[in-house]
Design a protein around this motif. Structure first.
Motif, PDB file in Angstrom:
ATOM      1  N   GLY A  13      24.953 -21.665 -60.499  1.00  0.00           N
ATOM      2  CA  GLY A  13      24.519 -21.638 -59.096  1.00  0.00           C
ATOM      3  C   GLY A  13      23.005 -21.594 -58.958  1.00  0.00           C
ATOM      4  O   GLY A  13      22.379 -22.545 -58.447  1.00  0.00           O
ATOM      5  N   PRO A  14      22.355 -20.497 -59.417  1.00  0.00           N
ATOM      6  CA  PRO A  14      20.901 -20.408 -59.269  1.00  0.00           C
ATOM      7  C   PRO A  14      20.143 -21.531 -59.994  1.00  0.00           C
ATOM      8  O   PRO A  14      19.156 -22.054 -59.478  1.00  0.00           O
ATOM      9  N   THR A  15      20.624 -21.930 -61.176  1.00  0.00           N
ATOM     10  CA  THR A  15      19.910 -22.972 -61.934  1.00  0.00           C
ATOM     11  C   THR A  15      19.895 -24.281 -61.154  1.00  0.00           C
ATOM     12  O   THR A  15      18.844 -24.927 -61.007  1.00  0.00           O
ATOM     13  N   CYS A  16      21.057 -24.674 -60.642  1.00  0.00           N
ATOM     14  CA  CYS A  16      21.117 -25.950 -59.909  1.00  0.00           C
ATOM     15  C   CYS A  16      20.354 -25.854 -58.592  1.00  0.00           C
ATOM     16  O   CYS A  16      19.736 -26.831 -58.159  1.00  0.00           O
ATOM     17  N   ALA A  17      20.387 -24.668 -57.963  1.00  0.00           N
ATOM     18  CA  ALA A  17      19.676 -24.523 -56.688  1.00  0.00           C
ATOM     19  C   ALA A  17      18.174 -24.717 -56.906  1.00  0.00           C
ATOM     20  O   ALA A  17      17.523 -25.467 -56.154  1.00  0.00           O
ATOM     21  N   VAL A  18      17.629 -24.085 -57.943  1.00  0.00           N
ATOM     22  CA  VAL A  18      16.188 -24.220 -58.197  1.00  0.00           C
ATOM     23  C   VAL A  18      15.851 -25.651 -58.633  1.00  0.00           C
ATOM     24  O   VAL A  18      14.843 -26.234 -58.213  1.00  0.00           O
ATOM     25  N   MET A  19      16.727 -26.231 -59.437  1.00  0.00           N
ATOM     26  CA  MET A  19      16.498 -27.619 -59.876  1.00  0.00           C
ATOM     27  C   MET A  19      16.469 -28.552 -58.663  1.00  0.00           C
ATOM     28  O   MET A  19      15.607 -29.432 -58.561  1.00  0.00           O
ATOM     29  N   ALA A  20      17.396 -28.338 -57.726  1.00  0.00           N
ATOM     30  CA  ALA A  20      17.447 -29.205 -56.534  1.00  0.00           C
ATOM     31  C   ALA A  20      16.188 -29.010 -55.693  1.00  0.00           C
ATOM     32  O   ALA A  20      15.604 -29.973 -55.174  1.00  0.00           O
ATOM     33  N   LEU A  21      15.733 -27.749 -55.607  1.00  0.00           N
ATOM     34  CA  LEU A  21      14.533 -27.455 -54.811  1.00  0.00           C
ATOM     35  C   LEU A  21      13.311 -28.176 -55.390  1.00  0.00           C
ATOM     36  O   LEU A  21      12.489 -28.721 -54.662  1.00  0.00           O
ATOM     37  N   LYS A  22      13.208 -28.168 -56.697  1.00  0.00           N
ATOM     38  CA  LYS A  22      12.013 -28.713 -57.356  1.00  0.00           C
ATOM     39  C   LYS A  22      12.121 -30.198 -57.654  1.00  0.00           C
ATOM     40  O   LYS A  22      11.130 -30.837 -58.010  1.00  0.00           O
ATOM     41  N   CYS A  23      13.319 -30.771 -57.551  1.00  0.00           N
ATOM     42  CA  CYS A  23      13.507 -32.191 -57.897  1.00  0.00           C
ATOM     43  C   CYS A  23      14.178 -32.937 -56.742  1.00  0.00           C
ATOM     44  O   CYS A  23      15.372 -33.278 -56.836  1.00  0.00           O
ATOM     45  N   PRO A  24      13.437 -33.171 -55.663  1.00  0.00           N
ATOM     46  CA  PRO A  24      14.082 -33.837 -54.520  1.00  0.00           C
ATOM     47  C   PRO A  24      14.579 -35.243 -54.859  1.00  0.00           C
ATOM     48  O   PRO A  24      15.422 -35.796 -54.145  1.00  0.00           O
ATOM     49  N   ASP A  25      14.077 -35.817 -55.964  1.00  0.00           N
ATOM     50  CA  ASP A  25      14.505 -37.160 -56.355  1.00  0.00           C
ATOM     51  C   ASP A  25      15.791 -37.157 -57.182  1.00  0.00           C
ATOM     52  O   ASP A  25      16.241 -38.209 -57.629  1.00  0.00           O
ATOM     53  N   ILE A  26      16.380 -35.986 -57.401  1.00  0.00           N
ATOM     54  CA  ILE A  26      17.612 -35.905 -58.205  1.00  0.00           C
ATOM     55  C   ILE A  26      18.743 -35.370 -57.317  1.00  0.00           C
ATOM     56  O   ILE A  26      18.538 -34.431 -56.547  1.00  0.00           O
ATOM     57  N   VAL A  27      19.915 -35.960 -57.460  1.00  0.00           N
ATOM     58  CA  VAL A  27      21.080 -35.462 -56.719  1.00  0.00           C
ATOM     59  C   VAL A  27      21.922 -34.619 -57.682  1.00  0.00           C
ATOM     60  O   VAL A  27      22.283 -35.087 -58.773  1.00  0.00           O
ATOM     61  N   ILE A  28      22.201 -33.381 -57.284  1.00  0.00           N
ATOM     62  CA  ILE A  28      22.907 -32.459 -58.172  1.00  0.00           C
ATOM     63  C   ILE A  28      24.230 -32.040 -57.543  1.00  0.00           C
ATOM     64  O   ILE A  28      24.262 -31.580 -56.400  1.00  0.00           O
ATOM     65  N   THR A  29      25.305 -32.195 -58.293  1.00  0.00           N
ATOM     66  CA  THR A  29      26.604 -31.736 -57.801  1.00  0.00           C
ATOM     67  C   THR A  29      27.107 -30.642 -58.725  1.00  0.00           C
ATOM     68  O   THR A  29      27.235 -30.846 -59.933  1.00  0.00           O
ATOM     69  N   LEU A  30      27.381 -29.486 -58.130  1.00  0.00           N
ATOM     70  CA  LEU A  30      27.848 -28.340 -58.886  1.00  0.00           C
ATOM     71  C   LEU A  30      29.352 -28.248 -58.662  1.00  0.00           C
ATOM     72  O   LEU A  30      29.804 -28.134 -57.517  1.00  0.00           O
ATOM     73  N   VAL A  31      30.122 -28.319 -59.745  1.00  0.00           N
ATOM     74  CA  VAL A  31      31.587 -28.304 -59.584  1.00  0.00           C
ATOM     75  C   VAL A  31      32.187 -27.098 -60.275  1.00  0.00           C
ATOM     76  O   VAL A  31      31.608 -26.555 -61.223  1.00  0.00           O
ATOM     77  N   ASP A  32      33.347 -26.692 -59.775  1.00  0.00           N
ATOM     78  CA  ASP A  32      34.049 -25.565 -60.389  1.00  0.00           C
ATOM     79  C   ASP A  32      35.538 -25.762 -60.158  1.00  0.00           C
ATOM     80  O   ASP A  32      35.953 -26.353 -59.162  1.00  0.00           O
ATOM     81  N   LYS A  33      36.330 -25.246 -61.091  1.00  0.00           N
ATOM     82  CA  LYS A  33      37.787 -25.352 -60.911  1.00  0.00           C
ATOM     83  C   LYS A  33      38.281 -24.346 -59.879  1.00  0.00           C
ATOM     84  O   LYS A  33      39.397 -24.467 -59.385  1.00  0.00           O
ATOM     85  N   SER A  34      37.453 -23.348 -59.551  1.00  0.00           N
ATOM     86  CA  SER A  34      37.853 -22.350 -58.553  1.00  0.00           C
ATOM     87  C   SER A  34      37.463 -22.839 -57.158  1.00  0.00           C
ATOM     88  O   SER A  34      36.283 -22.868 -56.799  1.00  0.00           O
ATOM     89  N   SER A  35      38.494 -23.197 -56.372  1.00  0.00           N
ATOM     90  CA  SER A  35      38.190 -23.711 -55.029  1.00  0.00           C
ATOM     91  C   SER A  35      37.629 -22.590 -54.146  1.00  0.00           C
ATOM     92  O   SER A  35      36.824 -22.834 -53.248  1.00  0.00           O
ATOM     93  N   GLU A  36      38.027 -21.347 -54.451  1.00  0.00           N
ATOM     94  CA  GLU A  36      37.523 -20.202 -53.680  1.00  0.00           C
ATOM     95  C   GLU A  36      36.002 -20.073 -53.875  1.00  0.00           C
ATOM     96  O   GLU A  36      35.245 -19.886 -52.923  1.00  0.00           O
ATOM     97  N   ARG A  37      35.573 -20.185 -55.132  1.00  0.00           N
ATOM     98  CA  ARG A  37      34.142 -20.060 -55.416  1.00  0.00           C
ATOM     99  C   ARG A  37      33.345 -21.172 -54.733  1.00  0.00           C
ATOM    100  O   ARG A  37      32.288 -20.937 -54.146  1.00  0.00           O
ATOM    101  N   ILE A  38      33.883 -22.392 -54.790  1.00  0.00           N
ATOM    102  CA  ILE A  38      33.165 -23.518 -54.180  1.00  0.00           C
ATOM    103  C   ILE A  38      33.100 -23.325 -52.656  1.00  0.00           C
ATOM    104  O   ILE A  38      32.060 -23.573 -52.032  1.00  0.00           O
ATOM    105  N   ALA A  39      34.205 -22.857 -52.063  1.00  0.00           N
ATOM    106  CA  ALA A  39      34.197 -22.609 -50.611  1.00  0.00           C
ATOM    107  C   ALA A  39      33.114 -21.587 -50.273  1.00  0.00           C
ATOM    108  O   ALA A  39      32.409 -21.723 -49.261  1.00  0.00           O
ATOM    109  N   GLN A  40      32.957 -20.561 -51.114  1.00  0.00           N
ATOM    110  CA  GLN A  40      31.919 -19.551 -50.853  1.00  0.00           C
ATOM    111  C   GLN A  40      30.517 -20.159 -50.967  1.00  0.00           C
ATOM    112  O   GLN A  40      29.634 -19.848 -50.178  1.00  0.00           O
ATOM    113  N   TRP A  41      30.326 -21.027 -51.956  1.00  0.00           N
ATOM    114  CA  TRP A  41      29.003 -21.681 -52.091  1.00  0.00           C
ATOM    115  C   TRP A  41      28.692 -22.531 -50.855  1.00  0.00           C
ATOM    116  O   TRP A  41      27.541 -22.740 -50.502  1.00  0.00           O
ATOM    117  N   ASN A  42      29.755 -23.040 -50.224  1.00  0.00           N
ATOM    118  CA  ASN A  42      29.543 -23.868 -49.034  1.00  0.00           C
ATOM    119  C   ASN A  42      29.512 -23.048 -47.751  1.00  0.00           C
ATOM    120  O   ASN A  42      29.407 -23.603 -46.664  1.00  0.00           O
TER     121      ASN A  42
END
Ligand code: NAD
Ligand code: UGA
Length: 461
Positions: A13-42
């Motif tokens: 979570g934090p790694t991809c968030a900082v990477m996305a903040l610093k790299c606007p030219d990169i599209v990052i998708t963070l996936v997880d098998k836990s749908s509950e966790r992904i719903a919370q991230w959203n």
């Protein structure tokens, strides 16, 4: 460039968030098998508490940072895939209680092998045993479709919880291990290019894959060893009248030793120190290096000793019985500024007190009540979960937690505990009123003036 990260936890979570903040030219998708966790991230309430994380996620979410359970599409579209899944200690079979369980890493590798339709750089972000990349490579290459090429890199993460955003933004170093081939070098360059968006190039270290994997285990072993070293001396201080804070300061001012990670405590916790040292010990045993294994085992043994020693001190001070006494536990997380309770020393302290018949009033500003109950009723902690539930009350306010208790125990060094109104607390407690400061954060002289009996780590009162 498109990046996918498998595993949306404390690291992903934090790694991809900082990477996305610093790299606007990169599209990052963070996936997880836990749908509950992904719903919370959203959602507005992220699944983990980490200072500064909410702001970064809000800025990038659905711009160039996406959270999804559609693992297949994310893998298919990505040029580079981080594997950031959990690598817990094995609980059964070969290496039980010691070896790292790589089943989640393996299942991520198998998903990639099954789904990929184009070349991928696969990056081990999880902490793994030395030569784990070989197993990933084996799985990927054994299932390789014609025309698809894989590169495997090791890129361990050094962030600490509670300071993750700052650690990621201002990393001391980024470590990338790769194969010593032209393709391997190219893959290292591509990953390095991502970090160069915000990390100075001289702080990006490249090594061979095995050095990178071992350096991660070594870094955690060294950090934990410092804590066990100072904690071992805290016992000597209590027996002699020396003060461990003074000793730590005097020792730490030697620039060869340094002052960080010399804070004596009730014992280190967290999901990684113990797990990673056990992993190192297991590797050493398998390499037939029993002396090296025994050396690192001591770091863990000393930590267990410290947690036990502190718990025993509470019982002995309370006239050798806590049966039917109420004891307030302030702080349950394994350190401040996180809601994470994995391997927290508070569990050992509470377990010991509960076994001795105490009733506990627990307060932590960020740990969910259900989490505390789950931890204390886990089969490894108690055989009678119903009894524990009856003996434990969770509070949403420290003043209500301490009311009518015989003793107050600080298990986590939350800043807010330093500023509590201890006169008010003293008045509301049973007398004699005891404070056990397992983190050495309170002003003990002032507390004694108020009337408290104070006990702490590494200093005799
Ligand atoms: P975590 O348990 O918080 O997150 C791991 C996530 O991976 C979970 O959400 C889980 O559902 C998901 N997952 C597991 N298998 C999956 C699969 N096959 N497909 C999709 N999702 C899957 O773990 P964490 O604390 O983020 O740690 C991850 C790794 O990073 C570990 O190896 C750990 O040692 C290392 N690490 C952790 C920290 C830390 O501070 N927590 C710091 C540095 C390194
Ligand atoms: C630790 C490392 O610091 C990170 O570099 C690493 O990436 C991470 O493990 C990991 O691999 O998971 P973390 O466990 O999040 O990070 O937190 P730390 O700040 O290292 O604290 C660990 C434990 O040691 C806590 O319980 C803390 O209270 C305790 N501690 C720390 C002390 O008792 N004394 C100290 O001086 C420092």
């Amino acid at each position: 460039m498109k990046v996918c990260c498998i595993g949306a936890g404390y690291v992903g979570g934090p790694t991809c968030a900082v990477m996305a903040l610093k790299c606007p030219d990169i599209v990052i998708t963070l996936v997880d098998k836990s749908s509950e966790r992904i719903a919370q991230w959203n959602s507005d309430k992220l699944p983990i508490y980490e200072p500064g994380l909410d702001e970064v996620v809000k800025k990038c979410r659905n711009v160039n940072l996406f959270f999804s359970t559609d693992i297949e599409t994310a893998i298919k579209e990505a040029d580079l895939i981080f594997i950031s899944v959990n690598t817990p200690t094995k609980t059964c079979g070969n290496g039980k209680g010691r070896a790292a369980d790589l089943k989640y890493v393996e299942s991520a590798a198998r998903m990639i092998a099954e789904i990929a339709q184009s070349n991928k750089i696969v990056v081990e972000k999880s902490t793994v045993p030395v030569r784990a990349a070989e197993s990933i490579m084996h799985i990927l290459r054994a299932n390789q479709k014609p025309g698809i090429h894989y590169d495997i890199l090791s890129n361990p993460e050094f962030l600490a919880e509670g300071t993750a955003i700052n650690d990621l933004l201002n990393a001391d170093r980024v470590l990338i291990g790769g194969e010593e081939t032209p393709e391997g070098h190219q893959a290292v360059e591509k990953l390095s290019w991502i970090y160069e968006h915000w990390i100075p190039k001289q702080n990006i270290l490249t090594t061979n894959t095995w050095s990178s994997e071992l350096s991660k285990l070594a870094a955690n072993a060294f950090l934990a060893q410092r804590i066990s070293s100072i904690n071992s001396l805290s016992a000597v201080c209590e027996a002699t009248g020396a003060d461990v804070s003074e000793v730590a300061r005097a020792v730490g001012l030697d620039s060869r030793i340094g002052s960080k990670f010399l804070q004596a405590s009730v014992g280190f916790g967290g999901s990684c120190f113990q797990k990673d040292i056990l992993n190192l010990i297991y590797i050493c045993e398998n390499l037939n290096l029993p002396e090296v294994a025994a050396y690192w085992q001591q770091v863990i043994d000393m930590n267990e000793y410290q947690k036990r020693r502190f718990s025993q001190k509470i019982i002995e001070s309370l006239f050798n019985t806590v049966s039917d006494k109420r004891i307030a536990i302030l702080g349950f997380a394994f350190k401040k500024n996180t809601g994470d309770t994995r391997e927290t020393a508070a569990i050992t302290v509470c377990q010991t007190l509960l076994e001795e018949g105490a009733a506990l009033d627990i307060y932590d500003p960020k740990v969910e009540p259900e989490q505390i109950i789950d931890d204390l009723t886990h089969p490894s902690v108690t055989e009678s979960p119903e009894k524990v539930k009856k003996a434990v009350q969770i509070h949403s306010d420290p003043y209500s937690a301490v009311r009518a208790t015989h003793a107050l125990v600080i298990c986590t060094e939350w800043d807010e505990f330093v500023d509590l109104d201890f006169k008010r607390i003293y008045q509301s407690m049973m007398k004699p009123a005891y404070i056990f400061d397992g983190r050495k954060i309170l002003d003990h002289e002032r507390l004694q003036q108020i009337g408290f009996h104070v006990q702490t780590i590494g200093k005799k009162y």
